[in-house]
Design a protein around this motif. Structure first.
Motif, PDB file in Angstrom:
ATOM      1  N   MET A   1      46.638  44.008  28.822  1.00 46.45           N
ATOM      2  CA  MET A   1      45.643  44.270  29.862  1.00 46.45           C
ATOM      3  C   MET A   1      44.527  43.223  29.816  1.00 46.45           C
ATOM      4  O   MET A   1      44.061  42.754  30.848  1.00 46.45           O
ATOM      5  CB  MET A   1      45.028  45.666  29.695  1.00 46.45           C
ATOM      6  CG  MET A   1      45.975  46.800  29.987  1.00 46.45           C
ATOM      7  SD  MET A   1      46.602  46.757  31.667  1.00 46.45           S
ATOM      8  CE  MET A   1      48.324  46.508  31.398  1.00 46.45           C
ATOM      9  N   LYS A   2      44.113  42.859  28.597  1.00 44.32           N
ATOM     10  CA  LYS A   2      43.053  41.873  28.434  1.00 44.32           C
ATOM     11  C   LYS A   2      43.508  40.541  29.030  1.00 44.32           C
ATOM     12  O   LYS A   2      42.758  39.873  29.732  1.00 44.32           O
ATOM     13  CB  LYS A   2      42.759  41.696  26.939  1.00 44.32           C
ATOM     14  CG  LYS A   2      41.365  41.177  26.641  1.00 44.32           C
ATOM     15  CD  LYS A   2      41.160  40.955  25.164  1.00 44.32           C
ATOM     16  CE  LYS A   2      40.965  42.230  24.389  1.00 44.32           C
ATOM     17  NZ  LYS A   2      40.654  42.002  22.978  1.00 44.32           N
ATOM     18  N   ARG A   3      44.756  40.163  28.747  1.00 46.58           N
ATOM     19  CA  ARG A   3      45.294  38.903  29.251  1.00 46.58           C
ATOM     20  C   ARG A   3      45.377  38.945  30.776  1.00 46.58           C
ATOM     21  O   ARG A   3      45.010  37.991  31.459  1.00 46.58           O
ATOM     22  CB  ARG A   3      46.681  38.650  28.653  1.00 46.58           C
ATOM     23  CG  ARG A   3      47.129  37.214  28.806  1.00 46.58           C
ATOM     24  CD  ARG A   3      48.391  36.898  28.015  1.00 46.58           C
ATOM     25  NE  ARG A   3      48.262  37.229  26.599  1.00 46.58           N
ATOM     26  CZ  ARG A   3      49.088  38.052  25.919  1.00 46.58           C
ATOM     27  NH1 ARG A   3      50.112  38.614  26.530  1.00 46.58           N
ATOM     28  NH2 ARG A   3      48.915  38.294  24.651  1.00 46.58           N
TER      29      ARG A   3
ATOM     30  N   ARG B   1      39.976  30.653  43.152  1.00 48.50           N
ATOM     31  CA  ARG B   1      40.105  30.909  44.581  1.00 48.50           C
ATOM     32  C   ARG B   1      38.733  30.834  45.257  1.00 48.50           C
ATOM     33  O   ARG B   1      38.610  30.376  46.375  1.00 48.50           O
ATOM     34  CB  ARG B   1      40.708  32.292  44.807  1.00 48.50           C
ATOM     35  CG  ARG B   1      41.406  32.406  46.141  1.00 48.50           C
ATOM     36  CD  ARG B   1      42.114  33.724  46.321  1.00 48.50           C
ATOM     37  NE  ARG B   1      43.007  34.059  45.233  1.00 48.50           N
ATOM     38  CZ  ARG B   1      43.010  35.245  44.620  1.00 48.50           C
ATOM     39  NH1 ARG B   1      42.213  36.203  44.981  1.00 48.50           N
ATOM     40  NH2 ARG B   1      43.858  35.484  43.631  1.00 48.50           N
ATOM     41  N   ALA B   2      37.699  31.303  44.567  1.00 45.34           N
ATOM     42  CA  ALA B   2      36.368  31.369  45.171  1.00 45.34           C
ATOM     43  C   ALA B   2      35.643  30.020  45.128  1.00 45.34           C
ATOM     44  O   ALA B   2      34.791  29.764  45.954  1.00 45.34           O
ATOM     45  CB  ALA B   2      35.536  32.417  44.454  1.00 45.34           C
TER      46      ALA B   2
ATOM     47  N   ALA C   1      43.368  37.272  36.029  1.00 47.58           N
ATOM     48  CA  ALA C   1      42.870  37.652  37.353  1.00 47.58           C
ATOM     49  C   ALA C   1      41.486  37.060  37.572  1.00 47.58           C
ATOM     50  O   ALA C   1      41.179  36.569  38.650  1.00 47.58           O
ATOM     51  CB  ALA C   1      42.825  39.162  37.479  1.00 47.58           C
ATOM     52  N   LYS C   2      40.656  37.084  36.535  1.00 50.44           N
ATOM     53  CA  LYS C   2      39.302  36.550  36.644  1.00 50.44           C
ATOM     54  C   LYS C   2      39.366  35.043  36.909  1.00 50.44           C
ATOM     55  O   LYS C   2      38.659  34.519  37.757  1.00 50.44           O
ATOM     56  CB  LYS C   2      38.541  36.829  35.345  1.00 50.44           C
ATOM     57  CG  LYS C   2      37.057  36.549  35.419  1.00 50.44           C
ATOM     58  CD  LYS C   2      36.376  36.963  34.131  1.00 50.44           C
ATOM     59  CE  LYS C   2      34.887  36.717  34.197  1.00 50.44           C
ATOM     60  NZ  LYS C   2      34.212  37.039  32.946  1.00 50.44           N
TER      61      LYS C   2
END
Length: 66
Positions: free
Chosen positions: A23-25, A37-38, A30-31
């Motif tokens: 989950m951490k990975r 992307r931003a 995602a971050k």
């Protein structure tokens, strides 16, 4: 044959640790993807303020009596 309690707990802890790391990975990926992307995104152009309404037309000249 049943698993001993200590082995069972170790198995559960191991599974939990693997899940948490996964989950951490995923969260870090995602971050990172979100930041990538931003970053190239241009700031949204600001809309020009709407044109002010035209000034009130002068009142029609009242017919003068005389």
């Amino acid at each position: 044959m049943a698993r001993s309690k200590s082995k069972h707990i170790r198995l559960i802890m191991r599974r939990r640790k693997q899940h948490n790391q996964r989950m951490k990975r995923r969260k870090a990926d995602a971050k990172q993807a979100g930041a990538a992307r931003a970053a190239p995104k241009k700031p949204a152009p600001k809309k020009a303020p709407p044109p002010s309404p035209p000034p009130p037309a002068p009142a029609p000249a009242a017919p003068t009596e005389g």
